[in-house]
Design an enzyme around this catalytic site. Structure first.
Site, PDB file in Angstrom:
ATOM      1  N   ARG A  52     -36.473  -1.947  -9.609  1.00  0.00           N
ATOM      2  CA  ARG A  52     -35.576  -1.732  -8.179  1.00  0.00           C
ATOM      3  C   ARG A  52     -35.280  -0.653  -7.823  1.00  0.00           C
ATOM      4  NH1 ARG A  52     -30.531  -1.188  -9.392  1.00  0.00           N
ATOM      5  NH2 ARG A  52     -30.388  -2.922 -10.994  1.00  0.00           N
ATOM      6  N   TYR A 104     -30.792  -9.647  18.643  1.00  0.00           N
ATOM      7  CA  TYR A 104     -31.343 -10.696  17.758  1.00  0.00           C
ATOM      8  C   TYR A 104     -30.010 -11.436  17.209  1.00  0.00           C
ATOM      9  CZ  TYR A 104     -33.478 -13.143  14.027  1.00  0.00           C
ATOM     10  OH  TYR A 104     -33.774 -14.088  12.986  1.00  0.00           O
ATOM     11  N   ASP A 177     -33.937  -1.026  16.740  1.00  0.00           N
ATOM     12  CA  ASP A 177     -34.712  -2.213  16.008  1.00  0.00           C
ATOM     13  C   ASP A 177     -36.047  -2.439  16.878  1.00  0.00           C
ATOM     14  OD1 ASP A 177     -35.937  -4.718  15.384  1.00  0.00           O
ATOM     15  OD2 ASP A 177     -33.890  -5.536  15.319  1.00  0.00           O
ATOM     16  N   LYS A 202     -42.517 -10.263  11.273  1.00  0.00           N
ATOM     17  CA  LYS A 202     -43.243 -10.402  12.650  1.00  0.00           C
ATOM     18  C   LYS A 202     -44.430  -9.797  12.652  1.00  0.00           C
ATOM     19  CE  LYS A 202     -39.167 -12.470  12.973  1.00  0.00           C
ATOM     20  NZ  LYS A 202     -38.067 -11.869  13.663  1.00  0.00           N
TER      21      LYS A 202
END
Ligand SMILES: *Cc1c(COP(=O)(O)O)cnc(C)c1O
Length: 391
Positions: A52, A104, A177, A202
């Site tokens: 992690r 978004y 973004d 995306k």
């Protein structure tokens, strides 16, 4: 900054942060699945302790995408929203955030339905394509400015350099973004933005077969903030898995060639809509590459090309939109964007359903609005498909 930064983007997309595996000579970065790494002694290891907090496959993709964005550091997350959520953890409880009106839908929901409650955020929404309105919304309590450009789904263009200046003048962190552009089309950090966030689901991934998110911090941002984001990635615990890191790394290698085709196809589709506006029954055709687009000049200055997303508004509202969505076939009726295949969707009932109706109306998201993500298929086939859908 990585030494590969001396090369052009297309070369860096393939090689940045990547060397043949020192153990085997493998040309492609190995997937290291281990959750834990052997320690050579107390305080002695080969750079890794527990997966992690650090994993070599993840570090490679993080450094590669950071290089492409011109960032000091990059962090990979399992979704775009977990990247956004972790960046918001940089803020203290009660922080004032000024955010773009047509964000978004998922980021809008995260701000209004989660962080307002769990962290007491005070969020002001404003149209970021109006720089004066942003400046007027900022107070001495504003800790962050959050926007997308082109915005989703209305394709408003935000002047990145002007917003960055507001951030510098007021001490607020600016977050862009950059999902709709990918680093190939736009580098907000070079225009003064502090942090870039991506839904790598995306264009960076580009094949609609995985989810991922990335956050990159600019070299001009203090080391304290850059390191704090790494601390938060580990502390909150949302990290991209090693196989997904390898798949994202592979996808990024073809980003420039995919984006070139995406952009030329989208331009042809937008021009076809614009030329046949009356015959198709359209109230509006939006594409930043069209000369009459309100943000065209700023887009031409800050984007390398105009992207793959085209938004139209049919007259006849939801009923007519539904007809078109059902009749198109190469353009598949599905949410999301940025994959090699063309998609078509209805923002008011899908991606922006979480946005309250009056805010949707204020942002100009009507029931007749349709958003297309133009893929990399043959452009003649794509236009024939739209002809059929609008017949
Ligand atoms: C999809 C998307 C997100 C959210 O990313 P996920 O990977 O779906 O979590 C954030 N911003 C924009 C602009 C997006 O398109």
């Amino acid at each position: 900054m990585d030494k590969s930064n001396r090369h052009a983007f297309e070369t860096r997309a393939i090689h940045a942060a990547q060397e043949p595996d020192p153990l085997t000579g493998a040309v492609v970065t190995p997937i290291v699945q281990a959750s834990t790494f052997v320690q050579d002694g107390i305080g002695e290891n080969r750079g890794y302790i527990y997966a992690r907090s650090g994993n070599p496959t993840r570090h490679t993709v993080e450094r590669c995408i950071a290089d492409l964005e011109g960032a000091e550091a990059g962090y990979a997350f399992p979704t775009g929203l977990s990247a956004a959520a972790t960046v918001l953890e940089l803020l203290d409880a009660g922080a004032h955030v000024v955010a773009h009106g047509d964000l978004y839908g998922g980021v809008h929901r995260l701000l209004t339905q989660v962080r307002m409650r769990s962290a007491g955020f005070d969020v002001t929404f404003v149209d970021f394509s109006d720089t004066d309105a942003v400046r007027a919304a900022v107070t001495d309590k504003t800790a962050m400015l959050w926007y997308e450009t082109p915005s989703n789904p209305t394709l408003r263009i935000v002047d990145i350099a002007a917003i960055s200046q507001i951030g510098r003048d007021t001490g607020a962190l600016t977050v862009c973004d950059n999902t709709f552009c990918s680093p190939y089309l736009q580098n907000p950090l070079a225009l003064g933005a502090d942090i870039v966030v991506h839904s790598a689901t995306k264009f960076l991934c580009g094949h609609s077969d995985m989810m991922a998110g990335v956050a990159c911090v600019a070299p001009h941002v203090s080391t304290e903030i850059t390191e704090r984001l790494g601390f938060l990635q580990n502390s909150v615990g949302a990290v991209l898995s090693p196989p997904d890191c390898a798949q994202l790394l592979r996808s990024v290698k073809t980003l420039p060639v995919r984006m070139d085709r995406h952009c030329s196809n989208a331009r042809a589709v937008a021009e076809h809509f614009a030329e046949n506006r009356a015959r198709f029954g359209l109230n509006d055709v939006r594409y930043p590459g069209l000369p009459d687009h309100p943000g065209h000049d700023i887009a031409a200055r800050q984007m390398h090309d105009f992207g793959a997303i085209v938004t139209i508004e049919v007259n006849g509202g939801e009923a007519r939109a539904d007809e078109v969505l059902k009749r198109s076939s190469l353009f598949q009726f599905a949410v999301s964007l940025g994959g090699v295949e063309s998609l078509i969707q209805h923002p008011a009932s899908l991606t922006h359903k979480a946005v309250p109706e009056e805010q949707r109306a204020a942002a100009g998201i009507s029931d007749g609005m349709i958003r297309l993500s133009v893929g990399i298929e043959n452009v003649t086939d794509l236009i024939a498909d739209l002809e059929e859908a609008f017949r």
